[in-house]
Design a protein around this motif. Structure first.
Motif, PDB file in Angstrom:
ATOM      1  N   ALA A  32       0.832  -1.203   0.000  1.00  0.00           N
ATOM      2  CA  ALA A  32       0.000   0.000   0.000  1.00  0.00           C
ATOM      3  C   ALA A  32       0.869   1.255   0.000  1.00  0.00           C
ATOM      4  O   ALA A  32       0.563   2.236  -0.696  1.00  0.00           O
ATOM      5  CB  ALA A  32      -0.935  -0.011   1.207  1.00  0.00           C
ATOM      6  N   VAL A  33       1.937   1.223   0.780  1.00  0.00           N
ATOM      7  CA  VAL A  33       2.857   2.373   0.803  1.00  0.00           C
ATOM      8  C   VAL A  33       3.519   2.546  -0.562  1.00  0.00           C
ATOM      9  O   VAL A  33       3.589   3.657  -1.115  1.00  0.00           O
ATOM     10  CB  VAL A  33       3.923   2.181   1.897  1.00  0.00           C
ATOM     11  N   LEU A  34       4.004   1.430  -1.117  1.00  0.00           N
ATOM     12  CA  LEU A  34       4.622   1.483  -2.441  1.00  0.00           C
ATOM     13  C   LEU A  34       3.621   1.950  -3.492  1.00  0.00           C
ATOM     14  O   LEU A  34       3.950   2.753  -4.381  1.00  0.00           O
ATOM     15  CB  LEU A  34       5.163   0.102  -2.799  1.00  0.00           C
ATOM     16  N   ALA A  35       2.391   1.465  -3.405  1.00  0.00           N
ATOM     17  CA  ALA A  35       1.369   1.838  -4.379  1.00  0.00           C
ATOM     18  C   ALA A  35       1.051   3.326  -4.318  1.00  0.00           C
ATOM     19  O   ALA A  35       0.850   3.968  -5.361  1.00  0.00           O
ATOM     20  CB  ALA A  35       0.105   1.014  -4.135  1.00  0.00           C
ATOM     21  N   MET A  36       0.992   3.879  -3.118  1.00  0.00           N
ATOM     22  CA  MET A  36       0.715   5.305  -2.987  1.00  0.00           C
ATOM     23  C   MET A  36       1.837   6.128  -3.623  1.00  0.00           C
ATOM     24  O   MET A  36       1.565   7.126  -4.323  1.00  0.00           O
ATOM     25  CB  MET A  36       0.574   5.674  -1.510  1.00  0.00           C
ATOM     26  N   ARG A  42       2.812   8.809 -10.822  1.00  0.00           N
ATOM     27  CA  ARG A  42       2.055   8.848 -12.073  1.00  0.00           C
ATOM     28  C   ARG A  42       1.327  10.168 -12.241  1.00  0.00           C
ATOM     29  O   ARG A  42       1.151  10.653 -13.363  1.00  0.00           O
ATOM     30  CB  ARG A  42       1.044   7.698 -12.100  1.00  0.00           C
ATOM     31  N   MET A  43       0.867  10.743 -11.127  1.00  0.00           N
ATOM     32  CA  MET A  43       0.063  11.963 -11.181  1.00  0.00           C
ATOM     33  C   MET A  43       0.888  13.233 -10.966  1.00  0.00           C
ATOM     34  O   MET A  43       0.331  14.333 -10.902  1.00  0.00           O
ATOM     35  CB  MET A  43      -1.043  11.888 -10.123  1.00  0.00           C
ATOM     36  N   SER A  44       2.199  13.079 -10.834  1.00  0.00           N
ATOM     37  CA  SER A  44       3.055  14.220 -10.512  1.00  0.00           C
ATOM     38  C   SER A  44       3.210  15.191 -11.679  1.00  0.00           C
ATOM     39  O   SER A  44       3.496  16.372 -11.473  1.00  0.00           O
ATOM     40  CB  SER A  44       4.431  13.725 -10.064  1.00  0.00           C
ATOM     41  N   PHE A  52       9.030   6.218 -14.984  1.00  0.00           N
ATOM     42  CA  PHE A  52       9.500   5.128 -14.114  1.00  0.00           C
ATOM     43  C   PHE A  52       8.330   4.332 -13.549  1.00  0.00           C
ATOM     44  O   PHE A  52       8.347   3.096 -13.530  1.00  0.00           O
ATOM     45  CB  PHE A  52      10.340   5.698 -12.979  1.00  0.00           C
ATOM     46  N   ALA A  53       7.289   5.040 -13.078  1.00  0.00           N
ATOM     47  CA  ALA A  53       6.130   4.358 -12.508  1.00  0.00           C
ATOM     48  C   ALA A  53       5.416   3.526 -13.566  1.00  0.00           C
ATOM     49  O   ALA A  53       4.985   2.397 -13.301  1.00  0.00           O
ATOM     50  CB  ALA A  53       5.173   5.383 -11.897  1.00  0.00           C
ATOM     51  N   ARG A  54       5.283   4.061 -14.766  1.00  0.00           N
ATOM     52  CA  ARG A  54       4.643   3.312 -15.843  1.00  0.00           C
ATOM     53  C   ARG A  54       5.430   2.035 -16.160  1.00  0.00           C
ATOM     54  O   ARG A  54       4.841   0.957 -16.348  1.00  0.00           O
ATOM     55  CB  ARG A  54       4.531   4.173 -17.098  1.00  0.00           C
ATOM     56  N   ALA A  55       6.746   2.150 -16.243  1.00  0.00           N
ATOM     57  CA  ALA A  55       7.580   0.989 -16.544  1.00  0.00           C
ATOM     58  C   ALA A  55       7.485  -0.060 -15.438  1.00  0.00           C
ATOM     59  O   ALA A  55       7.404  -1.269 -15.713  1.00  0.00           O
ATOM     60  CB  ALA A  55       9.033   1.427 -16.741  1.00  0.00           C
ATOM     61  N   ALA A 111      -2.005  -2.315  -7.021  1.00  0.00           N
ATOM     62  CA  ALA A 111      -2.699  -1.382  -6.137  1.00  0.00           C
ATOM     63  C   ALA A 111      -2.455   0.070  -6.531  1.00  0.00           C
ATOM     64  O   ALA A 111      -3.304   0.930  -6.269  1.00  0.00           O
ATOM     65  CB  ALA A 111      -2.262  -1.609  -4.690  1.00  0.00           C
ATOM     66  N   SER A 112      -1.320   0.360  -7.158  1.00  0.00           N
ATOM     67  CA  SER A 112      -1.047   1.741  -7.555  1.00  0.00           C
ATOM     68  C   SER A 112      -2.073   2.229  -8.570  1.00  0.00           C
ATOM     69  O   SER A 112      -2.510   3.389  -8.532  1.00  0.00           O
ATOM     70  CB  SER A 112       0.360   1.854  -8.141  1.00  0.00           C
ATOM     71  N   GLU A 113      -2.486   1.342  -9.475  1.00  0.00           N
ATOM     72  CA  GLU A 113      -3.504   1.732 -10.444  1.00  0.00           C
ATOM     73  C   GLU A 113      -4.869   1.898  -9.781  1.00  0.00           C
ATOM     74  O   GLU A 113      -5.663   2.757 -10.179  1.00  0.00           O
ATOM     75  CB  GLU A 113      -3.582   0.683 -11.550  1.00  0.00           C
ATOM     76  N   ILE A 114      -5.147   1.072  -8.773  1.00  0.00           N
ATOM     77  CA  ILE A 114      -6.404   1.206  -8.033  1.00  0.00           C
ATOM     78  C   ILE A 114      -6.437   2.539  -7.290  1.00  0.00           C
ATOM     79  O   ILE A 114      -7.436   3.269  -7.310  1.00  0.00           O
ATOM     80  CB  ILE A 114      -6.579   0.032  -7.059  1.00  0.00           C
TER      81      ILE A 114
END
Length: 241
Positions: A32-36, A42-44, A52-55, A111-114
């Motif tokens: 959850a921490v990593l996903a946040m 992604r939203m930065s 990097f997040a996309r990859a 979870a990051s996409e969620i």
């Protein structure tokens, strides 16, 4: 089917439940921490962080968890001298921590996409209204954005938690004696795979049913606006009478 044998198997497999829950909830918490972090990257709007997040999400969602566990536990073992030199071999020589790492990295990608979807689903009007009331920065995120995003993302995130409970069964391939690991051990001793796996599947079903009820209760608690009509309407009817 020998129901006496299945009952004995059930009692034996119960000892693997604490490790199963430990693996699943520890990996979900770290994930959850990593996903946040990944969702915020992604939203930065910063191209390097977004790329990097996309990859990362592409790699860990596009490859099987089984392969990831093998690469971490067996693959990194080939670099033992380097890991010993860096002081990391103490971590990577333990199957428990390798399983936690693999599960965390995997669930973090999903979870990051969620979480990103939950954050993007927050109505813009509510954010503007909060800014008009003087909220900004972390206060705006804590009081408005985060609660709404959690409510929006909770159903999908609950499914991810259930998937992680089932994914812990893959930890048995690196000698972890959770429910599936114990089931495989019993099968090797008795050669009665059908009964053992039926009992193991029943245990996972019970665990996931309990988790589903907890998630539904949490969702109900986070949605007071959905509970209010059922408590207010009877009072209004009584007042009219």
């Amino acid at each position: 089917m020998d129901f006496g044998f299945m009952w004995d198997t059930f009692l034996q497999l119960l000892s693997g439940i604490p490790l199963t829950l430990n693996l699943s909830f520890t990996s979900v918490a770290f994930g959850a921490v990593l996903a946040m972090v990944l969702a915020l990257m992604r939203m930065s709007g910063i191209r390097a962080l977004d790329g990097f997040a996309r990859a990362y999400v592409f790699v860990f969602r596009g490859t099987p968890l089984l392969v990831q566990i093998f690469l971490i536990y067996y693959g990194l073992g080939q670099f033992r001298p380097t890991l010993q030199e860096w002081g990391l071999w103490v971590f990577f020589r333990e199957p428990y921590w390798c399983a936690i790492l693999a599960l965390t990295l995997n669930t973090g990608a999903y979870a990051s996409e969620i979480i990103r979807g939950g954050l993007q689903s927050v109505p813009h009007q509510q954010v503007e209204a909060a800014k008009a009331c003087g909220m900004s920065g972390f206060l705006l995120f804590r009081r408005i954005v985060f609660p709404i995003a959690v409510r929006q993302a909770l159903p999908a995130y609950g499914s991810e938690i259930i998937l992680m409970v089932k994914a812990t069964s893959l930890a048995s391939i690196i000698t972890m004696m959770e429910v599936t690991g114990l089931a495989a051990k019993i099968i090797s001793q008795t050669f009665r795979a059908v009964e053992v796996f039926i009992v193991a599947g029943l245990i996972y079903l019970i665990l996931n049913f309990a988790i589903t009820r907890i998630i539904m209760a949490f969702e109900w608690w986070l949605s007071p606006h959905l509970r209010r009509p059922s408590t207010v309407e009877p009072r209004l009817e009584a007042a009219h009478v």
